[in-house]
Design a protein around this motif. Structure first.
Motif, PDB file in Angstrom:
ATOM      1  N   GLY A  53     -82.946  -2.195 -45.440  1.00  0.00           N
ATOM      2  CA  GLY A  53     -84.001  -1.546 -46.219  1.00  0.00           C
ATOM      3  C   GLY A  53     -85.222  -2.447 -46.363  1.00  0.00           C
ATOM      4  N   LYS A  54     -84.994  -3.737 -46.572  1.00  0.00           N
ATOM      5  CA  LYS A  54     -86.096  -4.697 -46.663  1.00  0.00           C
ATOM      6  C   LYS A  54     -86.854  -4.781 -45.334  1.00  0.00           C
ATOM      7  CE  LYS A  54     -83.706  -7.668 -50.032  1.00  0.00           C
ATOM      8  NZ  LYS A  54     -83.079  -9.005 -50.242  1.00  0.00           N
ATOM      9  N   ILE A  55     -86.083  -4.810 -44.248  1.00  0.00           N
ATOM     10  CA  ILE A  55     -86.702  -4.891 -42.924  1.00  0.00           C
ATOM     11  C   ILE A  55     -87.528  -3.639 -42.643  1.00  0.00           C
ATOM     12  CG2 ILE A  55     -86.241  -4.954 -40.440  1.00  0.00           C
ATOM     13  CD1 ILE A  55     -83.789  -6.684 -41.076  1.00  0.00           C
ATOM     14  N   ARG A  56     -86.983  -2.502 -43.032  1.00  0.00           N
ATOM     15  CA  ARG A  56     -87.680  -1.245 -42.792  1.00  0.00           C
ATOM     16  C   ARG A  56     -89.039  -1.226 -43.483  1.00  0.00           C
ATOM     17  NH1 ARG A  56     -89.012   3.719 -44.063  1.00  0.00           N
ATOM     18  NH2 ARG A  56     -88.526   5.408 -42.608  1.00  0.00           N
ATOM     19  N   LYS A  57     -89.085  -1.709 -44.712  1.00  0.00           N
ATOM     20  CA  LYS A  57     -90.351  -1.768 -45.439  1.00  0.00           C
ATOM     21  C   LYS A  57     -91.337  -2.682 -44.725  1.00  0.00           C
ATOM     22  CE  LYS A  57     -92.447  -2.923 -49.887  1.00  0.00           C
ATOM     23  NZ  LYS A  57     -93.520  -3.704 -49.228  1.00  0.00           N
ATOM     24  N   ASP A  58     -90.845  -3.821 -44.238  1.00  0.00           N
ATOM     25  CA  ASP A  58     -91.723  -4.756 -43.528  1.00  0.00           C
ATOM     26  C   ASP A  58     -92.246  -4.140 -42.228  1.00  0.00           C
ATOM     27  OD1 ASP A  58     -91.375  -6.602 -45.510  1.00  0.00           O
ATOM     28  OD2 ASP A  58     -89.836  -7.762 -44.455  1.00  0.00           O
ATOM     29  N   ILE A  59     -91.407  -3.358 -41.547  1.00  0.00           N
ATOM     30  CA  ILE A  59     -91.843  -2.705 -40.311  1.00  0.00           C
ATOM     31  C   ILE A  59     -92.929  -1.675 -40.614  1.00  0.00           C
ATOM     32  CG2 ILE A  59     -91.140  -1.128 -38.454  1.00  0.00           C
ATOM     33  CD1 ILE A  59     -88.446  -2.502 -38.415  1.00  0.00           C
ATOM     34  N   VAL A  60     -92.755  -0.929 -41.701  1.00  0.00           N
ATOM     35  CA  VAL A  60     -93.742   0.075 -42.088  1.00  0.00           C
ATOM     36  C   VAL A  60     -95.093  -0.588 -42.373  1.00  0.00           C
ATOM     37  CG1 VAL A  60     -94.381   1.742 -43.884  1.00  0.00           C
ATOM     38  CG2 VAL A  60     -92.065   1.734 -42.964  1.00  0.00           C
ATOM     39  N   ASP A  61     -95.080  -1.684 -43.129  1.00  0.00           N
ATOM     40  CA  ASP A  61     -96.319  -2.400 -43.432  1.00  0.00           C
ATOM     41  C   ASP A  61     -96.944  -2.964 -42.155  1.00  0.00           C
ATOM     42  OD1 ASP A  61     -95.978  -1.845 -46.090  1.00  0.00           O
ATOM     43  OD2 ASP A  61     -95.219  -3.834 -46.629  1.00  0.00           O
ATOM     44  N   PHE A  62     -96.102  -3.505 -41.295  1.00  0.00           N
ATOM     45  CA  PHE A  62     -96.560  -4.071 -40.018  1.00  0.00           C
ATOM     46  C   PHE A  62     -97.216  -2.997 -39.156  1.00  0.00           C
ATOM     47  CE2 PHE A  62     -95.061  -5.574 -35.641  1.00  0.00           C
ATOM     48  CZ  PHE A  62     -96.130  -6.430 -35.474  1.00  0.00           C
ATOM     49  N   HIS A  63     -96.565  -1.858 -39.056  1.00  0.00           N
ATOM     50  CA  HIS A  63     -97.108  -0.733 -38.297  1.00  0.00           C
ATOM     51  C   HIS A  63     -98.471  -0.327 -38.854  1.00  0.00           C
ATOM     52  CE1 HIS A  63     -97.619   3.595 -37.393  1.00  0.00           C
ATOM     53  NE2 HIS A  63     -96.988   3.324 -36.258  1.00  0.00           N
ATOM     54  N   GLY A  64     -98.567  -0.242 -40.174  1.00  0.00           N
ATOM     55  CA  GLY A  64     -99.827   0.145 -40.803  1.00  0.00           C
ATOM     56  C   GLY A  64    -100.951  -0.827 -40.505  1.00  0.00           C
ATOM     57  N   GLU A  65    -100.662  -2.111 -40.547  1.00  0.00           N
ATOM     58  CA  GLU A  65    -101.689  -3.116 -40.263  1.00  0.00           C
ATOM     59  C   GLU A  65    -102.189  -3.014 -38.821  1.00  0.00           C
ATOM     60  OE1 GLU A  65    -101.026  -7.179 -41.579  1.00  0.00           O
ATOM     61  OE2 GLU A  65     -99.593  -6.439 -43.060  1.00  0.00           O
TER      62      GLU A  65
END
Length: 261
Positions: free
Chosen positions: A112-124
Protein backbone atom coordinates in the motif's frame (compact mmCIF):
# COMPACT_ATOMS: atom_id res chain seq x y z
CA UNK A 1 -8.29 31.71 -22.63
CA UNK A 2 -5.21 33.79 -23.43
CA UNK A 3 -1.91 32.03 -23.05
CA UNK A 4 -0.61 34.38 -20.37
CA UNK A 5 -3.61 33.60 -18.15
CA UNK A 6 -3.30 29.87 -18.83
CA UNK A 7 0.41 29.91 -17.92
CA UNK A 8 -0.28 31.86 -14.73
CA UNK A 9 -2.99 29.37 -13.72
CA UNK A 10 -0.71 26.42 -14.48
CA UNK A 11 2.12 27.85 -12.38
CA UNK A 12 -0.29 28.23 -9.47
CA UNK A 13 -1.45 24.63 -9.89
CA UNK A 14 1.97 22.99 -10.09
CA UNK A 15 4.29 21.86 -7.30
CA UNK A 16 5.65 24.75 -5.18
CA UNK A 17 9.29 23.95 -5.97
CA UNK A 18 8.55 24.15 -9.69
CA UNK A 19 6.88 27.55 -9.81
CA UNK A 20 9.98 29.62 -10.60
CA UNK A 21 11.10 27.23 -13.35
CA UNK A 22 8.50 28.28 -15.95
CA UNK A 23 8.80 30.76 -18.81
CA UNK A 24 9.04 34.43 -17.80
CA UNK A 25 6.35 35.17 -20.34
CA UNK A 26 5.12 38.44 -18.86
CA UNK A 27 8.60 39.96 -18.78
CA UNK A 28 9.39 38.86 -22.34
CA UNK A 29 6.07 40.24 -23.54
CA UNK A 30 6.88 43.60 -21.97
CA UNK A 31 10.26 43.65 -23.74
CA UNK A 32 8.63 42.90 -27.11
CA UNK A 33 6.23 45.78 -26.56
CA UNK A 34 9.09 48.09 -25.59
CA UNK A 35 11.15 47.19 -28.65
CA UNK A 36 8.24 47.46 -31.09
CA UNK A 37 6.99 50.78 -29.71
CA UNK A 38 10.35 52.63 -29.73
CA UNK A 39 10.45 54.87 -32.84
CA UNK A 40 14.26 54.85 -32.97
CA UNK A 41 14.45 51.04 -33.19
CA UNK A 42 14.06 50.61 -36.93
CA UNK A 43 14.60 47.15 -38.35
CA UNK A 44 18.18 46.93 -39.56
CA UNK A 45 19.52 49.78 -37.42
CA UNK A 46 22.30 49.32 -34.87
CA UNK A 47 19.89 50.06 -32.03
CA UNK A 48 17.47 47.45 -33.32
CA UNK A 49 20.21 44.84 -33.60
CA UNK A 50 21.24 45.49 -29.99
CA UNK A 51 17.65 45.24 -28.78
CA UNK A 52 17.13 41.98 -30.67
CA UNK A 53 20.39 40.59 -29.29
CA UNK A 54 19.17 41.35 -25.76
CA UNK A 55 15.86 39.66 -26.49
CA UNK A 56 17.57 36.54 -27.87
CA UNK A 57 19.93 36.51 -24.87
CA UNK A 58 16.94 36.41 -22.52
CA UNK A 59 15.29 33.68 -24.58
CA UNK A 60 18.45 31.57 -24.42
CA UNK A 61 18.58 32.05 -20.65
CA UNK A 62 15.04 30.71 -20.46
CA UNK A 63 16.03 27.65 -22.51
CA UNK A 64 19.00 27.02 -20.22
CA UNK A 65 16.66 27.21 -17.23
CA UNK A 66 14.23 24.73 -18.81
CA UNK A 67 16.98 22.30 -19.76
CA UNK A 68 18.67 22.34 -16.35
CA UNK A 69 15.41 21.72 -14.51
CA UNK A 70 14.09 19.14 -16.96
CA UNK A 71 17.27 17.06 -17.01
CA UNK A 72 17.53 17.16 -13.22
CA UNK A 73 13.96 15.87 -12.90
CA UNK A 74 14.51 13.27 -15.61
CA UNK A 75 17.58 11.86 -13.84
CA UNK A 76 15.66 11.76 -10.55
CA UNK A 77 12.78 9.92 -12.23
CA UNK A 78 15.09 7.23 -13.60
CA UNK A 79 16.51 6.59 -10.12
CA UNK A 80 13.09 6.58 -8.46
CA UNK A 81 11.68 4.22 -11.07
CA UNK A 82 14.40 1.67 -10.37
CA UNK A 83 14.00 2.07 -6.61
CA UNK A 84 10.25 1.42 -6.82
CA UNK A 85 10.84 -1.75 -8.84
CA UNK A 86 13.37 -2.97 -6.26
CA UNK A 87 11.03 -2.16 -3.37
CA UNK A 88 8.20 -4.14 -4.95
CA UNK A 89 10.44 -7.16 -5.50
CA UNK A 90 11.81 -7.02 -1.95
CA UNK A 91 8.31 -6.98 -0.44
CA UNK A 92 7.18 -9.86 -2.67
CA UNK A 93 10.28 -11.89 -1.83
CA UNK A 94 9.92 -11.24 1.89
CA UNK A 95 6.20 -11.21 2.73
CA UNK A 96 4.49 -12.41 -0.45
CA UNK A 97 2.63 -15.75 -0.64
CA UNK A 98 5.82 -17.47 -1.79
CA UNK A 99 8.22 -15.25 0.15
CA UNK A 100 10.75 -16.07 2.83
CA UNK A 101 8.36 -15.03 5.61
CA UNK A 102 4.83 -14.92 4.17
CA UNK A 103 2.64 -12.43 6.03
CA UNK A 104 -0.54 -11.07 4.48
CA UNK A 105 -0.82 -8.10 6.82
CA UNK A 106 2.75 -6.85 6.33
CA UNK A 107 2.58 -7.56 2.59
CA UNK A 108 -0.60 -5.53 2.20
CA UNK A 109 0.71 -2.69 4.36
CA UNK A 110 4.04 -2.35 2.53
CA UNK A 111 2.52 -2.69 -0.92
CA UNK A 112 0.00 0.00 0.00
CA UNK A 113 2.87 2.38 0.78
CA UNK A 114 4.55 1.54 -2.51
CA UNK A 115 1.32 2.06 -4.40
CA UNK A 116 0.96 5.57 -3.00
CA UNK A 117 4.54 6.38 -3.98
CA UNK A 118 3.92 5.09 -7.52
CA UNK A 119 0.81 7.26 -7.82
CA UNK A 120 2.74 10.36 -6.73
CA UNK A 121 5.62 9.44 -9.04
CA UNK A 122 3.26 9.00 -11.98
CA UNK A 123 1.68 12.37 -11.26
CA UNK A 124 5.02 14.17 -11.17
CA UNK A 125 6.01 12.72 -14.53
CA UNK A 126 2.76 13.91 -16.12
CA UNK A 127 3.46 17.34 -14.64
CA UNK A 128 6.92 17.32 -16.28
CA UNK A 129 5.41 16.44 -19.66
CA UNK A 130 3.07 19.38 -19.25
CA UNK A 131 6.03 21.56 -18.19
CA UNK A 132 7.70 20.78 -21.52
CA UNK A 133 4.52 21.42 -23.52
CA UNK A 134 3.54 24.72 -21.96
CA UNK A 135 7.04 26.24 -22.01
CA UNK A 136 7.57 25.29 -25.66
CA UNK A 137 4.20 26.83 -26.51
CA UNK A 138 5.11 30.00 -24.65
CA UNK A 139 8.41 30.34 -26.52
CA UNK A 140 6.67 29.81 -29.86
CA UNK A 141 4.08 32.45 -29.03
CA UNK A 142 6.54 35.06 -27.80
CA UNK A 143 8.81 34.84 -30.86
CA UNK A 144 5.76 34.93 -33.12
CA UNK A 145 4.66 38.10 -31.34
CA UNK A 146 8.16 39.53 -31.72
CA UNK A 147 8.27 38.93 -35.48
CA UNK A 148 4.76 40.29 -35.97
CA UNK A 149 5.42 43.52 -34.07
CA UNK A 150 8.98 44.23 -35.21
CA UNK A 151 9.08 42.75 -38.69
CA UNK A 152 11.85 40.42 -37.59
CA UNK A 153 12.51 36.89 -38.86
CA UNK A 154 13.48 35.29 -35.58
CA UNK A 155 10.78 32.65 -35.30
CA UNK A 156 11.89 29.93 -37.71
CA UNK A 157 15.59 29.62 -36.73
CA UNK A 158 14.76 29.96 -33.05
CA UNK A 159 12.08 27.25 -33.03
CA UNK A 160 14.36 24.94 -35.03
CA UNK A 161 16.88 25.37 -32.21
CA UNK A 162 14.26 24.75 -29.51
CA UNK A 163 13.18 21.47 -31.12
CA UNK A 164 16.65 20.08 -30.42
CA UNK A 165 16.68 21.01 -26.73
CA UNK A 166 16.55 18.39 -23.94
CA UNK A 167 13.46 19.93 -22.33
CA UNK A 168 11.48 19.44 -25.54
CA UNK A 169 12.29 15.72 -25.79
CA UNK A 170 9.87 13.86 -23.52
CA UNK A 171 10.22 10.35 -24.98
CA UNK A 172 11.97 8.95 -21.91
CA UNK A 173 9.48 10.48 -19.47
CA UNK A 174 6.55 9.20 -21.56
CA UNK A 175 8.11 5.74 -21.50
CA UNK A 176 8.43 5.85 -17.71
CA UNK A 177 4.80 6.96 -17.40
CA UNK A 178 3.65 3.94 -19.41
CA UNK A 179 5.88 1.60 -17.40
CA UNK A 180 4.42 3.02 -14.20
CA UNK A 181 0.91 2.28 -15.44
CA UNK A 182 1.99 -1.22 -16.42
CA UNK A 183 3.34 -1.83 -12.92
CA UNK A 184 0.02 -0.72 -11.43
CA UNK A 185 -1.87 -3.05 -13.77
CA UNK A 186 0.41 -6.01 -13.03
CA UNK A 187 0.93 -5.64 -9.30
CA UNK A 188 -2.33 -3.99 -8.24
CA UNK A 189 -5.04 -5.61 -10.43
CA UNK A 190 -8.52 -4.09 -10.45
CA UNK A 191 -11.72 -6.12 -10.43
CA UNK A 192 -14.59 -5.35 -12.81
CA UNK A 193 -16.67 -3.84 -10.01
CA UNK A 194 -13.80 -1.50 -9.19
CA UNK A 195 -13.56 -0.47 -12.84
CA UNK A 196 -17.25 0.43 -12.92
CA UNK A 197 -16.78 2.59 -9.83
CA UNK A 198 -13.74 4.24 -11.40
CA UNK A 199 -15.66 5.08 -14.57
CA UNK A 200 -18.43 6.63 -12.51
CA UNK A 201 -15.88 8.62 -10.53
CA UNK A 202 -14.22 9.88 -13.72
CA UNK A 203 -17.48 11.49 -14.78
CA UNK A 204 -17.72 13.37 -11.48
CA UNK A 205 -14.08 14.38 -11.04
CA UNK A 206 -13.42 18.11 -10.68
CA UNK A 207 -10.32 20.20 -10.14
CA UNK A 208 -11.44 20.66 -6.55
CA UNK A 209 -9.71 17.37 -5.68
CA UNK A 210 -6.60 17.94 -3.60
CA UNK A 211 -2.93 17.03 -3.76
CA UNK A 212 -0.79 15.93 -6.67
CA UNK A 213 -3.77 14.11 -8.21
CA UNK A 214 -5.52 17.44 -8.64
CA UNK A 215 -2.36 18.97 -10.15
CA UNK A 216 -2.07 16.06 -12.56
CA UNK A 217 -5.67 16.35 -13.76
CA UNK A 218 -5.16 20.08 -14.34
CA UNK A 219 -1.92 19.32 -16.25
CA UNK A 220 -3.66 16.81 -18.53
CA UNK A 221 -6.43 19.29 -19.26
CA UNK A 222 -3.87 22.01 -19.98
CA UNK A 223 -1.89 19.78 -22.34
CA UNK A 224 -5.07 18.91 -24.22
CA UNK A 225 -6.07 22.55 -24.49
CA UNK A 226 -2.73 23.97 -25.68
CA UNK A 227 -2.27 21.14 -28.19
CA UNK A 228 -5.76 21.38 -29.63
CA UNK A 229 -5.85 22.28 -33.30
CA UNK A 230 -7.33 25.69 -34.12
CA UNK A 231 -7.48 28.32 -36.81
CA UNK A 232 -3.99 29.44 -35.75
CA UNK A 233 -2.47 25.94 -35.97
CA UNK A 234 0.88 26.00 -37.79
CA UNK A 235 4.07 24.05 -38.33
CA UNK A 236 5.29 25.39 -34.99
CA UNK A 237 2.31 24.06 -33.03
CA UNK A 238 2.44 20.87 -31.00
CA UNK A 239 0.29 18.07 -32.44
CA UNK A 240 -3.21 17.84 -30.93
CA UNK A 241 -3.52 15.68 -27.83
CA UNK A 242 -6.80 13.83 -28.00
CA UNK A 243 -7.24 12.17 -24.62
CA UNK A 244 -9.74 9.30 -24.69
CA UNK A 245 -12.17 9.13 -21.78
CA UNK A 246 -10.26 6.09 -20.53
CA UNK A 247 -7.16 8.19 -19.81
CA UNK A 248 -8.88 10.11 -17.05
CA UNK A 249 -10.36 6.86 -15.75
CA UNK A 250 -6.87 5.36 -15.69
CA UNK A 251 -5.61 8.36 -13.74
CA UNK A 252 -8.40 7.96 -11.20
CA UNK A 253 -7.64 4.24 -11.05
CA UNK A 254 -4.06 5.06 -10.10
CA UNK A 255 -5.30 7.38 -7.41
CA UNK A 256 -8.04 5.12 -6.04
CA UNK A 257 -7.68 3.32 -2.72
CA UNK A 258 -8.04 -0.16 -4.17
CA UNK A 259 -7.34 -2.94 -1.69
CA UNK A 260 -4.58 -5.43 -2.44
CA UNK A 261 -5.74 -9.02 -2.54
Amino acid sequence: MKFGKRLKDQIQETLPDWQDKFLSYKELKKLVKLISSAPTLLNGSTEYDKAEAEFVYLLNNEIDKFNAFFMEQEEDFIIRHKELQHRIQRVIDMWGPNGNRPCGILFKEEMGKIRKDIVDFHGEMVLLENYSNINYTGLAKIVKKYDKRTGGILRLPFIQKVLKQPFFTTDLVSKLVKECESIIDAVFPVEEQDLREIREASEAVTVADQGIFRNTVVALMTMQEIRRGSSTYSQFSLPPLNLPDSDLANLIQLNSSIPIV
